[in-house]
Motif scaffolding. Structure first.
Motif, PDB file in Angstrom:
ATOM      1  N   PHE A 430     -10.463  34.329 -17.382  1.00 33.31           N
ATOM      2  CA  PHE A 430      -9.536  34.051 -16.295  1.00 33.31           C
ATOM      3  C   PHE A 430      -8.128  34.461 -16.720  1.00 33.31           C
ATOM      4  O   PHE A 430      -7.688  34.144 -17.831  1.00 33.31           O
ATOM      5  CB  PHE A 430      -9.551  32.562 -15.939  1.00 33.31           C
ATOM      6  CG  PHE A 430     -10.811  32.109 -15.265  1.00 33.31           C
ATOM      7  CD1 PHE A 430     -10.908  32.078 -13.884  1.00 33.31           C
ATOM      8  CD2 PHE A 430     -11.907  31.718 -16.026  1.00 33.31           C
ATOM      9  CE1 PHE A 430     -12.074  31.658 -13.257  1.00 33.31           C
ATOM     10  CE2 PHE A 430     -13.074  31.293 -15.404  1.00 33.31           C
ATOM     11  CZ  PHE A 430     -13.165  31.268 -14.016  1.00 33.31           C
ATOM     12  N   THR A 431      -7.437  35.158 -15.838  1.00 39.44           N
ATOM     13  CA  THR A 431      -6.043  35.514 -16.069  1.00 39.44           C
ATOM     14  C   THR A 431      -5.266  35.225 -14.794  1.00 39.44           C
ATOM     15  O   THR A 431      -5.856  35.105 -13.711  1.00 39.44           O
ATOM     16  CB  THR A 431      -5.894  37.013 -16.417  1.00 39.44           C
ATOM     17  OG1 THR A 431      -6.144  37.800 -15.240  1.00 39.44           O
ATOM     18  CG2 THR A 431      -6.870  37.424 -17.511  1.00 39.44           C
ATOM     19  N   LEU A 432      -3.948  35.129 -14.910  1.00 35.72           N
ATOM     20  CA  LEU A 432      -3.173  34.893 -13.700  1.00 35.72           C
ATOM     21  C   LEU A 432      -1.784  35.503 -13.787  1.00 35.72           C
ATOM     22  O   LEU A 432      -1.276  35.799 -14.874  1.00 35.72           O
ATOM     23  CB  LEU A 432      -3.065  33.401 -13.389  1.00 35.72           C
ATOM     24  CG  LEU A 432      -2.370  32.460 -14.387  1.00 35.72           C
ATOM     25  CD1 LEU A 432      -0.855  32.542 -14.292  1.00 35.72           C
ATOM     26  CD2 LEU A 432      -2.804  31.024 -14.141  1.00 35.72           C
ATOM     27  N   SER A 433      -1.209  35.704 -12.626  1.00 35.32           N
ATOM     28  CA  SER A 433       0.187  36.107 -12.469  1.00 35.32           C
ATOM     29  C   SER A 433       0.695  35.410 -11.208  1.00 35.32           C
ATOM     30  O   SER A 433      -0.026  34.629 -10.574  1.00 35.32           O
ATOM     31  CB  SER A 433       0.298  37.622 -12.328  1.00 35.32           C
ATOM     32  OG  SER A 433      -0.335  38.056 -11.131  1.00 35.32           O
ATOM     33  N   THR A 437      -4.787  35.505  -9.259  1.00 32.36           N
ATOM     34  CA  THR A 437      -5.604  34.979 -10.354  1.00 32.36           C
ATOM     35  C   THR A 437      -6.880  35.803 -10.389  1.00 32.36           C
ATOM     36  O   THR A 437      -7.557  35.942  -9.363  1.00 32.36           O
ATOM     37  CB  THR A 437      -5.949  33.494 -10.141  1.00 32.36           C
ATOM     38  OG1 THR A 437      -4.745  32.732 -10.093  1.00 32.36           O
ATOM     39  CG2 THR A 437      -6.832  32.983 -11.264  1.00 32.36           C
ATOM     40  N   THR A 438      -7.201  36.352 -11.546  1.00 32.08           N
ATOM     41  CA  THR A 438      -8.321  37.281 -11.666  1.00 32.08           C
ATOM     42  C   THR A 438      -9.360  36.741 -12.633  1.00 32.08           C
ATOM     43  O   THR A 438      -9.023  36.199 -13.683  1.00 32.08           O
ATOM     44  CB  THR A 438      -7.834  38.656 -12.170  1.00 32.08           C
ATOM     45  OG1 THR A 438      -6.799  39.137 -11.304  1.00 32.08           O
ATOM     46  CG2 THR A 438      -8.977  39.661 -12.195  1.00 32.08           C
ATOM     47  N   GLU A 439     -10.622  36.896 -12.258  1.00 34.40           N
ATOM     48  CA  GLU A 439     -11.726  36.577 -13.160  1.00 34.40           C
ATOM     49  C   GLU A 439     -12.442  37.868 -13.535  1.00 34.40           C
ATOM     50  O   GLU A 439     -12.863  38.633 -12.666  1.00 34.40           O
ATOM     51  CB  GLU A 439     -12.713  35.609 -12.514  1.00 34.40           C
ATOM     52  CG  GLU A 439     -13.864  35.234 -13.444  1.00 34.40           C
ATOM     53  CD  GLU A 439     -14.874  34.285 -12.811  1.00 34.40           C
ATOM     54  OE1 GLU A 439     -15.878  33.949 -13.482  1.00 34.40           O
ATOM     55  OE2 GLU A 439     -14.664  33.893 -11.636  1.00 34.40           O
ATOM     56  N   PHE A 440     -12.551  38.112 -14.846  1.00 30.90           N
ATOM     57  CA  PHE A 440     -13.282  39.261 -15.375  1.00 30.90           C
ATOM     58  C   PHE A 440     -14.605  38.792 -15.966  1.00 30.90           C
ATOM     59  O   PHE A 440     -14.740  37.643 -16.396  1.00 30.90           O
ATOM     60  CB  PHE A 440     -12.487  39.963 -16.490  1.00 30.90           C
ATOM     61  CG  PHE A 440     -11.203  40.611 -16.048  1.00 30.90           C
ATOM     62  CD1 PHE A 440     -11.192  41.904 -15.567  1.00 30.90           C
ATOM     63  CD2 PHE A 440     -10.000  39.919 -16.141  1.00 30.90           C
ATOM     64  CE1 PHE A 440     -10.008  42.504 -15.181  1.00 30.90           C
ATOM     65  CE2 PHE A 440      -8.814  40.505 -15.752  1.00 30.90           C
ATOM     66  CZ  PHE A 440      -8.813  41.805 -15.266  1.00 30.90           C
ATOM     67  N   ARG A 448     -15.083  43.706 -16.781  1.00 31.39           N
ATOM     68  CA  ARG A 448     -15.343  44.128 -15.410  1.00 31.39           C
ATOM     69  C   ARG A 448     -14.774  43.098 -14.436  1.00 31.39           C
ATOM     70  O   ARG A 448     -14.980  41.899 -14.580  1.00 31.39           O
ATOM     71  CB  ARG A 448     -16.846  44.297 -15.192  1.00 31.39           C
ATOM     72  CG  ARG A 448     -17.252  44.628 -13.757  1.00 31.39           C
ATOM     73  CD  ARG A 448     -18.730  44.924 -13.664  1.00 31.39           C
ATOM     74  NE  ARG A 448     -19.534  43.848 -14.200  1.00 31.39           N
ATOM     75  CZ  ARG A 448     -19.877  42.757 -13.511  1.00 31.39           C
ATOM     76  NH1 ARG A 448     -19.464  42.587 -12.264  1.00 31.39           N
ATOM     77  NH2 ARG A 448     -20.643  41.820 -14.077  1.00 31.39           N
ATOM     78  N   LEU A 449     -14.049  43.603 -13.432  1.00 28.11           N
ATOM     79  CA  LEU A 449     -13.471  42.731 -12.414  1.00 28.11           C
ATOM     80  C   LEU A 449     -14.574  42.018 -11.646  1.00 28.11           C
ATOM     81  O   LEU A 449     -15.494  42.639 -11.127  1.00 28.11           O
ATOM     82  CB  LEU A 449     -12.607  43.541 -11.449  1.00 28.11           C
ATOM     83  CG  LEU A 449     -11.964  42.754 -10.303  1.00 28.11           C
ATOM     84  CD1 LEU A 449     -10.993  41.718 -10.839  1.00 28.11           C
ATOM     85  CD2 LEU A 449     -11.277  43.696  -9.326  1.00 28.11           C
ATOM     86  N   LYS A 450     -14.500  40.676 -11.588  1.00 29.56           N
ATOM     87  CA  LYS A 450     -15.512  39.880 -10.892  1.00 29.56           C
ATOM     88  C   LYS A 450     -15.004  39.369  -9.553  1.00 29.56           C
ATOM     89  O   LYS A 450     -15.670  39.505  -8.536  1.00 29.56           O
ATOM     90  CB  LYS A 450     -15.953  38.712 -11.780  1.00 29.56           C
ATOM     91  CG  LYS A 450     -17.076  37.876 -11.200  1.00 29.56           C
ATOM     92  CD  LYS A 450     -17.545  36.806 -12.184  1.00 29.56           C
ATOM     93  CE  LYS A 450     -18.717  36.006 -11.633  1.00 29.56           C
ATOM     94  NZ  LYS A 450     -19.181  34.974 -12.610  1.00 29.56           N
ATOM     95  N   ARG A 451     -13.833  38.742  -9.539  1.00 26.13           N
ATOM     96  CA  ARG A 451     -13.255  38.263  -8.284  1.00 26.13           C
ATOM     97  C   ARG A 451     -11.772  37.979  -8.476  1.00 26.13           C
ATOM     98  O   ARG A 451     -11.288  37.857  -9.611  1.00 26.13           O
ATOM     99  CB  ARG A 451     -13.968  37.003  -7.788  1.00 26.13           C
ATOM    100  CG  ARG A 451     -13.918  35.843  -8.761  1.00 26.13           C
ATOM    101  CD  ARG A 451     -14.520  34.579  -8.179  1.00 26.13           C
ATOM    102  NE  ARG A 451     -14.599  33.529  -9.191  1.00 26.13           N
ATOM    103  CZ  ARG A 451     -14.835  32.252  -8.916  1.00 26.13           C
ATOM    104  NH1 ARG A 451     -15.004  31.866  -7.652  1.00 26.13           N
ATOM    105  NH2 ARG A 451     -14.907  31.358  -9.895  1.00 26.13           N
ATOM    106  N   GLN A 452     -11.066  37.860  -7.360  1.00 23.94           N
ATOM    107  CA  GLN A 452      -9.655  37.548  -7.386  1.00 23.94           C
ATOM    108  C   GLN A 452      -9.368  36.377  -6.467  1.00 23.94           C
ATOM    109  O   GLN A 452     -10.002  36.206  -5.424  1.00 23.94           O
ATOM    110  CB  GLN A 452      -8.824  38.770  -6.975  1.00 23.94           C
ATOM    111  CG  GLN A 452      -8.879  39.899  -8.003  1.00 23.94           C
ATOM    112  CD  GLN A 452      -7.962  41.044  -7.656  1.00 23.94           C
ATOM    113  OE1 GLN A 452      -7.735  41.342  -6.481  1.00 23.94           O
ATOM    114  NE2 GLN A 452      -7.412  41.704  -8.670  1.00 23.94           N
TER     115      GLN A 452
END
Length: 506
Positions: A430-433, A437-440, A448-452
């Motif tokens: 999980f990352t965020l700005s 917020t992005t889940e890889f 690999r990008l999973k969801r945002q």
């Protein structure tokens, strides 16, 4: 679920013993040696090593029975593969295990009662083996391992739901009774007052159902998260140090938040006041690493034992460092120390020996940004590019088992600020700005990008971490985290119908 047989041919056992450095029976017998015979294989083992680490042998040799004086012991309920893993662990190794080794190692630790082996099995739980670990540990009554595996599965439940429901109903019910980990965030805030309340001084969590951020609790007014150390230990959030304002006067009181009771408490600060330092939670202790005080970088390290509430100095960092990047994986502590000219040293702290060990050095140029997270037996070091590429964020992966570096494929564009908040949960990162917020999903050569989901929407430095939050309103919770875990273990015992026993298969 398919459980692997532990039948091992004599030639395979001999090869395994030789490759692991386990000597076979020979003409010269070292002092205090003991021959351990399993099937058609024989091991020469230090008797004291077994007595010190195995409850079975400790009880056996203190029983006064004739076995106390025998030079050879025949084990009927332990497989060769499991005993080999046991010897590796007692020799200080941290082997990654295949399915056959896992089953026999669990059988071995259940029969011989080896805490070190159980801890190693807990440390190597991953998405590929968690179901096997859980089912086998529950079958043999290794409750700590079964509980840890169930927690891991709970965090991956949406991805493993179909496989989970192949387990016995009691084991499925136990998984579903546990609390999943939530992705948490808090911004950098200075202390406030009654006259200058700041409604943004909150600890927030990601509601993955609504894909939005929600407030969990407000920070105490005297708490500072500016240049502070933050860590989670035993599902409690600790905030240490931090500064009042640009004068960099250090906040001398530490704070602890328990989600089980929705309450804050205070703890004493380290003996050396510090800010801009790294705080790590590990096995009942907090470690305050380096930092700064009065504009001077520090190398000192202090350890706080939660059990007695005291700070003490331990071995210092190899060099002074502020905001040292850290990660914990397989129950091992790692830090990155930038020493210039493109070189970043990765050191491991060994608590039992109280020493720092240089693991490897990464030679890569970067402008100012450096971050590290861990997944399985891999360390991922993220950095911004040098000079004109400073907006680019690239990664290198170091595998602890092979000792090899790999450059991760792909560029992550302007997501530097996002990746520098990365937190790993299972196979997800999980990352965020402010924007997203992005889940890889972690894969061999890339993320690999999973969801945002919705971004955090706050300015300033952001701290991110994982915690397990109560399902009901926190203010109504009566049990502490420890009481909840004890009840979980009692619930697990009640759903097990098979106790530790001698068996050739599970």
């Amino acid at each position: 679920m398919r459980i692997h047989s532990r039948d091992v041919m004599e030639s395979s056992s001999r090869d395994l013993m030789e490759s692991s450095g386990c000597p076979k029976l020979g003409p010269c017998k070292p002092p205090h040696s003991l021959r351990v015979r399993i099937d058609r294989s024989t091991f020469m083992v230090d008797r004291n090593l077994l007595v010190d680490n195995c409850e079975y042998f400790r009880a056996l040799f203190q029983s006064g029975m004739r076995e106390c004086h025998q030079e050879e012991i025949q084990l009927q309920c332990v497989g060769v593969l499991g005993f080999l893993v046991l010897l590796q662990v007692l020799d200080g190794e941290r082997p990654m295990l295949n399915s056959d080794q896992i089953v026999e190692a669990i059988e071995c630790t259940a029969f011989l009662q080896v805490l070190a082996l159980t801890k190693h099995l807990i440390n190597v739980i991953n998405s590929e083996n968690c179901l096997l670990m859980y089912h086998t540990a529950a079958t043999f009554g290794v409750l700590d391992l079964s509980h840890s595996s169930a927690l891991f599965i709970r965090d991956l439940y949406p991805d493993l739901q179909e496989e989970v429901h192949t387990l016995p109903h009691g084991l499925v019910d136990y998984i579903e009774s546990l609390l999943p980990s939530s992705y948490m965030a808090v911004c950098s805030h200075s202390p406030s007052s009654e006259l200058l309340k700041d409604l943004q001084r909150t600890v927030c969590y990601l509601d993955e159902t609504s894909k939005d951020w929600k407030v969990l609790t407000h920070l105490p007014m005297s708490t500072s998260t500016t240049m502070a150390g933050l860590a989670v230990l035993d599902n409690k959030l600790y905030i240490m140090g931090g500064v009042h304002d640009v004068s960099k006067k250090v906040v001398e009181t530490g704070f602890c938040y328990s989600p089980a009771t929705n309450s804050w408490s205070t703890i004493c600060s380290p003996q050396q006041l510090r800010y801009n330092f790294t705080l790590i939670g590990h096995e009942g202790c907090l470690y305050a690493l380096g930092g700064e005080f009065k504009m001077k970088s520090l190398s000192s390290v202090e350890r706080f034992k939660v059990s007695d509430g005291s700070w003490s100095f331990v071995s210092p960092l190899p060099c002074p460092a502020a905001s040292a990047v850290s990660a914990v994986t397989m129950n091992r502590i790692f830090i990155c120390l930038w020493r210039g000219q493109g070189a970043t040293d990765i050191h491991e702290y060994l608590p039992e020996q109280d020493q720092w060990l240089l693991i490897t050095t990464l030679i890569r140029q970067h402008s100012y940004g450096l971050y590290m997270v861990a997944h399985k037996d891999n360390l991922y070091v993220m950095r911004n590019g040098p000079c004109e590429d400073f907006l680019q964020c690239v990664m290198d992966r170091y595998n602890l088992s092979s000792g090899q570096w790999t450059a991760m494929s792909g560029q992550y564009g302007n997501s530097k600020s996002s990746l520098f908040t990365a937190v790993v949960r299972g196979d997800s990162v999980f990352t965020l700005s402010r924007q997203v917020t992005t889940e890889f999903t972690v894969e061999d050569q890339t993320w690999r990008l999973k969801r945002q989901m919705k971004g955090f929407g706050r300015i300033g430095s952001i701290y991110t971490f994982l915690m397990r939050l109560p399902k009901t309103k926190v203010s109504l919770m009566e049990n502490s985290v420890d009481q909840t875990q004890n009840q979980n273990l009692r619930d697990l015992r009640s759903c097990l119908s098979i106790s530790p026993q001698c068996s050739d298969h599970t």
